[in-house]
Write a protein that holds these residues in place. Structure first.
Motif, mmCIF file in Angstrom:
data_model
loop_
_atom_site.group_PDB
_atom_site.id
_atom_site.type_symbol
_atom_site.label_atom_id
_atom_site.label_comp_id
_atom_site.label_asym_id
_atom_site.label_seq_id
_atom_site.Cartn_x
_atom_site.Cartn_y
_atom_site.Cartn_z
ATOM 1 N N ILE A 1 -41.277 26.636 -82.502
ATOM 2 C CA ILE A 1 -42.492 26.328 -81.720
ATOM 3 C C ILE A 1 -43.504 27.475 -81.773
ATOM 4 N N VAL A 2 -43.059 28.698 -81.550
ATOM 5 C CA VAL A 2 -43.999 29.827 -81.412
ATOM 6 C C VAL A 2 -43.979 30.794 -82.595
ATOM 7 N N GLY A 3 -43.059 30.590 -83.518
ATOM 8 C CA GLY A 3 -42.914 31.525 -84.640
ATOM 9 C C GLY A 3 -41.884 32.594 -84.291
ATOM 10 N N PRO A 4 -41.199 33.106 -85.284
ATOM 11 C CA PRO A 4 -40.082 34.041 -85.031
ATOM 12 C C PRO A 4 -40.510 35.361 -84.396
ATOM 13 N N ASP A 5 -41.781 35.740 -84.557
ATOM 14 C CA ASP A 5 -42.221 37.015 -83.976
ATOM 15 C C ASP A 5 -42.426 36.938 -82.462
ATOM 16 N N HIS A 6 -42.411 35.737 -81.927
ATOM 17 C CA HIS A 6 -42.772 35.587 -80.514
ATOM 18 C C HIS A 6 -41.648 34.999 -79.684
ATOM 19 N N VAL A 7 -40.451 35.182 -80.129
ATOM 20 C CA VAL A 7 -39.286 34.795 -79.335
ATOM 21 C C VAL A 7 -38.199 35.822 -79.607
ATOM 22 N N SER A 8 -37.429 36.104 -78.579
ATOM 23 C CA SER A 8 -36.363 37.094 -78.764
ATOM 24 C C SER A 8 -35.261 36.899 -77.724
ATOM 25 N N ASP A 9 -34.028 37.126 -78.158
ATOM 26 C CA ASP A 9 -32.933 37.237 -77.188
ATOM 27 C C ASP A 9 -32.257 38.596 -77.348
ATOM 28 N N GLY A 10 -33.028 39.544 -77.870
ATOM 29 C CA GLY A 10 -32.500 40.896 -78.073
ATOM 30 C C GLY A 10 -32.238 41.588 -76.743
ATOM 31 N N PRO A 11 -31.306 42.532 -76.741
ATOM 32 C CA PRO A 11 -30.951 43.209 -75.480
ATOM 33 C C PRO A 11 -32.115 43.975 -74.864
ATOM 34 N N ALA A 12 -32.991 44.524 -75.698
ATOM 35 C CA ALA A 12 -34.115 45.298 -75.144
ATOM 36 C C ALA A 12 -35.058 44.387 -74.368
ATOM 37 N N GLU A 13 -35.414 43.245 -74.980
ATOM 38 C CA GLU A 13 -36.327 42.320 -74.303
ATOM 39 C C GLU A 13 -35.675 41.747 -73.039
ATOM 40 N N ARG A 14 -34.404 41.404 -73.168
ATOM 41 C CA ARG A 14 -33.712 40.823 -72.001
ATOM 42 C C ARG A 14 -33.658 41.840 -70.860
ATOM 43 N N TYR A 15 -33.528 43.096 -71.221
ATOM 44 C CA TYR A 15 -33.485 44.145 -70.181
ATOM 45 C C TYR A 15 -34.857 44.315 -69.523
ATOM 46 N N VAL A 16 -35.875 44.418 -70.364
ATOM 47 C CA VAL A 16 -37.217 44.687 -69.836
ATOM 48 C C VAL A 16 -37.670 43.603 -68.859
ATOM 49 N N TYR A 17 -37.292 42.363 -69.154
ATOM 50 C CA TYR A 17 -37.730 41.256 -68.294
ATOM 51 C C TYR A 17 -36.739 40.984 -67.149
ATOM 52 N N SER A 18 -35.751 41.845 -66.954
ATOM 53 C CA SER A 18 -34.712 41.557 -65.960
ATOM 54 C C SER A 18 -35.014 42.157 -64.586
ATOM 55 N N PHE A 19 -36.036 42.998 -64.510
ATOM 56 C CA PHE A 19 -36.276 43.689 -63.241
ATOM 57 C C PHE A 19 -37.766 43.953 -63.074
ATOM 58 N N ASP A 20 -38.115 44.338 -61.876
ATOM 59 C CA ASP A 20 -39.467 44.888 -61.674
ATOM 60 C C ASP A 20 -39.333 46.143 -60.819
ATOM 61 N N MET A 21 -40.442 46.594 -60.249
ATOM 62 C CA MET A 21 -40.399 47.885 -59.541
ATOM 63 C C MET A 21 -39.752 47.770 -58.156
ATOM 64 N N THR A 22 -39.494 46.543 -57.701
ATOM 65 C CA THR A 22 -38.988 46.369 -56.336
ATOM 66 C C THR A 22 -37.480 46.585 -56.261
ATOM 67 N N GLU A 23 -36.980 46.417 -55.041
ATOM 68 C CA GLU A 23 -35.552 46.609 -54.778
ATOM 69 C C GLU A 23 -34.750 45.341 -55.076
ATOM 70 N N ASN A 24 -35.432 44.288 -55.512
ATOM 71 C CA ASN A 24 -34.731 43.020 -55.738
ATOM 72 C C ASN A 24 -33.766 43.126 -56.925
ATOM 73 N N GLU A 25 -32.632 42.446 -56.796
ATOM 74 C CA GLU A 25 -31.570 42.537 -57.804
ATOM 75 C C GLU A 25 -32.078 42.081 -59.174
ATOM 76 N N PRO A 26 -31.785 42.834 -60.224
ATOM 77 C CA PRO A 26 -32.171 42.385 -61.568
ATOM 78 C C PRO A 26 -31.288 41.242 -62.064
ATOM 79 N N CYS A 27 -31.817 40.493 -63.025
ATOM 80 C CA CYS A 27 -31.050 39.419 -63.673
ATOM 81 C C CYS A 27 -31.647 39.219 -65.068
ATOM 82 N N ARG A 28 -30.824 39.329 -66.090
ATOM 83 C CA ARG A 28 -31.351 39.242 -67.464
ATOM 84 C C ARG A 28 -31.559 37.793 -67.873
#
Lengths: 474, 130
Positions: free
Chosen positions: A10-37
């Motif tokens: 749908i979006v092309g291979p450059d615009h989708v990822s299940d790599g550990p780095a991307e999953r990590y970056v999107y798993s949290f924000d600056m708050t105290e809320n629990e992360p989830c990958r």
């Protein structure tokens, strides 16, 4: 074919990822809320791509979480279930139209406040949008949908009020519209007189669909602006004075904050303490007009009210901006730019959170005073921020906490925020940008009919429950 | 008494009035125009406003601290509004003094110290001594 391969188609291979780095970056924000990958991250760039992604997710019962820049300070883009796909919309960053006559801009989700300001200054210098209590790389659309506040909220209220219309993709893949844009493009002038279906998306934290276009109101850039700093003491006296000032309707904005925040702008290092007999609150007042005379007349109204307050409390002082510049030097500019400039002091550590609410004006001072005591009890810096909203029809307050994400500190932050929220809810305040735990408390205390209505609307729009499941405790 | 005014303040104080005074005075201290006297001498100035007193201690470095030194060289009593009015040229420093909006104790005992301190303070407000 795997889900990832189908997304890649749908979006092309450059615009989708299940790599550990991307999953990590999107798993949290600056708050105290629990992360989830998340399971994967996908970055569409067209409405058609979003339709195809949502149809796929709906067919496969895959949860999706919309994301733009992640600056919400509420844990709102952290998946609440395993196996979710984050749909990052920041590639959709076009300003599609600016209508000078009806004063609106049609934007895509990835347009930031920085983009908007630069574009308007360059192409439409007579018009302005606003800025939020957030950095310039915050999404305009997300802020409006989350009903945040801005430097025009004292006059016009929460930013959802600025929405003229939307286009959205439902969880089942259909494109829908609400507002005057139902009659076609170049017609995004407003929401009325129609059933106000903006409410199906505004305040829903991405649980009902993905908004792909939005028209937001613009405002004429004022020809003359004057700032002043108001120093006050006491929560009840401060809110009482702000109420008097704002009810005159001469102010564009009143940004009130704990004196600690001003000291931080002056460069006082952490932890910033509070001392007896200091002014406790500092408010940046903004007055504008078409002529200098108009500004002067408005400012006289402000001065008269503050002079009266000064007679009974000498520590109430109104300082015109030329003098503030002398007293504070270059830091005076930082104060004017504070909402967008705040990150240089708020990101002292890796953690940042707040409990913020909109509240009845009658309970504003009590909320502020009680909140201060709770923050002091838990040993955090006093960083209250309050704003009279919508011509003083209601008030806003929040207690901001900046903190290092050490486990024991995070635990203290959670306890502090929990206590702040309970206190605010007891005063019938409505929390905004609510993380799940806060929404859960709100729903447990509110009218049951509201919860039933939420569930029915959610079920009608998202029958398979793929959009941001468990968000808002639904 | 020769008074040496130092160029660099040591530390930004944590209280609001102290931080404001630091913000005002530091650029003046850092400028090349501050002259050094024949010998080092300790000068303490207490500034009292409607908020709380602050002590400025001029030694090798300027120390600004919350609270009043018991026996300062100078004790200046004024209001934030008066400081603002001077900065905005709404009133002259002499006018403020004559109208009692600024009171200085120690002026007669330490005229040179007073002159040097006032020159520094007023220049930070964009004003000079008459």
């Amino acid at each position: 074919m795997s889900l990832l391969n189908r997304l890649s188609e749908i979006v092309g291979p450059d615009h989708v990822s299940d790599g550990p780095a991307e999953r990590y970056v999107y798993s949290f924000d600056m708050t105290e809320n629990e992360p989830c990958r998340p399971a994967a991250v996908v970055m569409p760039v067209t409405v058609a791509e979003i339709q195809r992604i949502l149809r796929l997710a709906n067919a496969e019962r895959v949860p999706v979480v919309p994301f733009i820049t992640g600056q919400n300070v509420g844990g709102l883009t952290i998946p609440q279930v395993e196996g979710a796909i984050v749909i990052d919309l920041k590639r959709m960053n076009r300003i599609l139209d600016v209508d000078e006559e009806a004063m609106y801009a049609v934007i895509e989700p990835g347009v930031t406040f920085g983009h908007m300001k630069r574009y308007l200054d360059l192409h439409h210098p007579g018009l302005r949008y606003t800025y939020p209590l957030a950095p310039p790389f915050t999404s305009v659309m997300a802020n409006a949908l989350l009903q945040g506040l801005c430097d025009l909220s004292t006059r016009h209220g929460a930013m959802a009020n600025f929405i003229n219309g939307i286009e959205a993709v439902l969880p089942t893949g259909e494109v829908v519209r609400a507002g005057s844009c139902i009659m076609g493009d170049d017609n995004w002038f407003g929401r009325f007189p129609l059933p106000d279906l903006i409410g199906l998306f505004s305040g829903w934290q991405g649980m009902t669909g993905i908004v792909t276009k939005m028209a937001v109101q613009l405002w004429p850039k004022p020809l003359h602006v004057r700032y002043a700093a108001l120093f006050t003491v006491g929560e009840h006296d401060t809110t009482a004075l702000l109420k008097r000032l704002v009810r005159t309707q001469v102010l564009d904005d009143a940004d009130c904050m704990s004196i600690s925040l001003v000291k931080m702008l002056l460069g006082v290092p952490p932890p910033v303490e509070v001392f007896p007999d200091e002014p406790q609150y500092a408010t940046l007042l903004t007055v504008s007009g078409n002529t200098q005379r108009e500004v002067d007349a408005k400012f006289e109204v402000v001065e008269a009210i503050v002079d009266e307050a000064h007679m009974s409390e000498p520590r109430v002082n109104l300082i015109p901006w030329d003098a503030v510049s002398v007293l504070m030097g270059k830091q005076a500019d930082s104060w004017v730019d504070f909402p967008s400039d705040a990150f240089k002091i708020l990101t002292q550590y890796d953690g940042l959170t707040w409990v913020g609410t909109y509240i009845h004006p009658a309970r504003w001072g009590e909320a502020l005073e009680g909140g201060r005591r709770i923050v002091e009890k838990h040993g955090f810096e006093l960083m209250a921020f309050l704003k009279p909203m919508n011509g003083m029809h209601y008030g806003e307050f929040k207690f901001i906490v900046r903190f290092p994400k050490d486990p024991d500190v995070v635990d203290r932050v959670r306890k502090c925020n929990s206590e702040l929220l309970d206190f605010a809810l007891d005063l019938k305040a409505i929390p905004y940008k609510t993380p799940v735990w806060a929404a859960q408390r709100l729903l447990s205390k509110c009218h049951p009919g509201f919860v039933e209505l939420l569930r029915r609307v959610k079920k009608a729009l998202d029958p398979n429950g793929i959009m941001n499941p468990r968000r808002y405790s639904l | 008494m020769a008074v040496r005014l130092v160029r660099v303040a040591a530390e930004l104080p944590g209280d609001f009035i102290g931080a404001i005074l630091y913000s005002m005075l530091q650029p003046q201290l850092e400028s090349a125009g501050i002259t050094r006297g024949k010998r080092s001498s300790r000068l303490t100035v207490v500034i009292e406003t409607e908020y709380y007193p602050v002590t400025l201690e001029f030694g090798d470095v300027l120390k600004i601290r919350r609270g009043a030194e018991q026996r300062p060289t100078l004790r200046v009593t004024t209001t934030l509004q008066t400081v603002v009015d001077i900065a905005r040229h709404r009133i002259s420093p002499v006018g403020a003094f004559l109208r009692g909006r600024i009171k200085i104790r120690g002026l007669l005992c330490h005229p040179l110290a007073a002159r040097r301190f006032l020159a520094l303070f007023l220049s930070s407000l964009g004003r000079g001594l008459p």
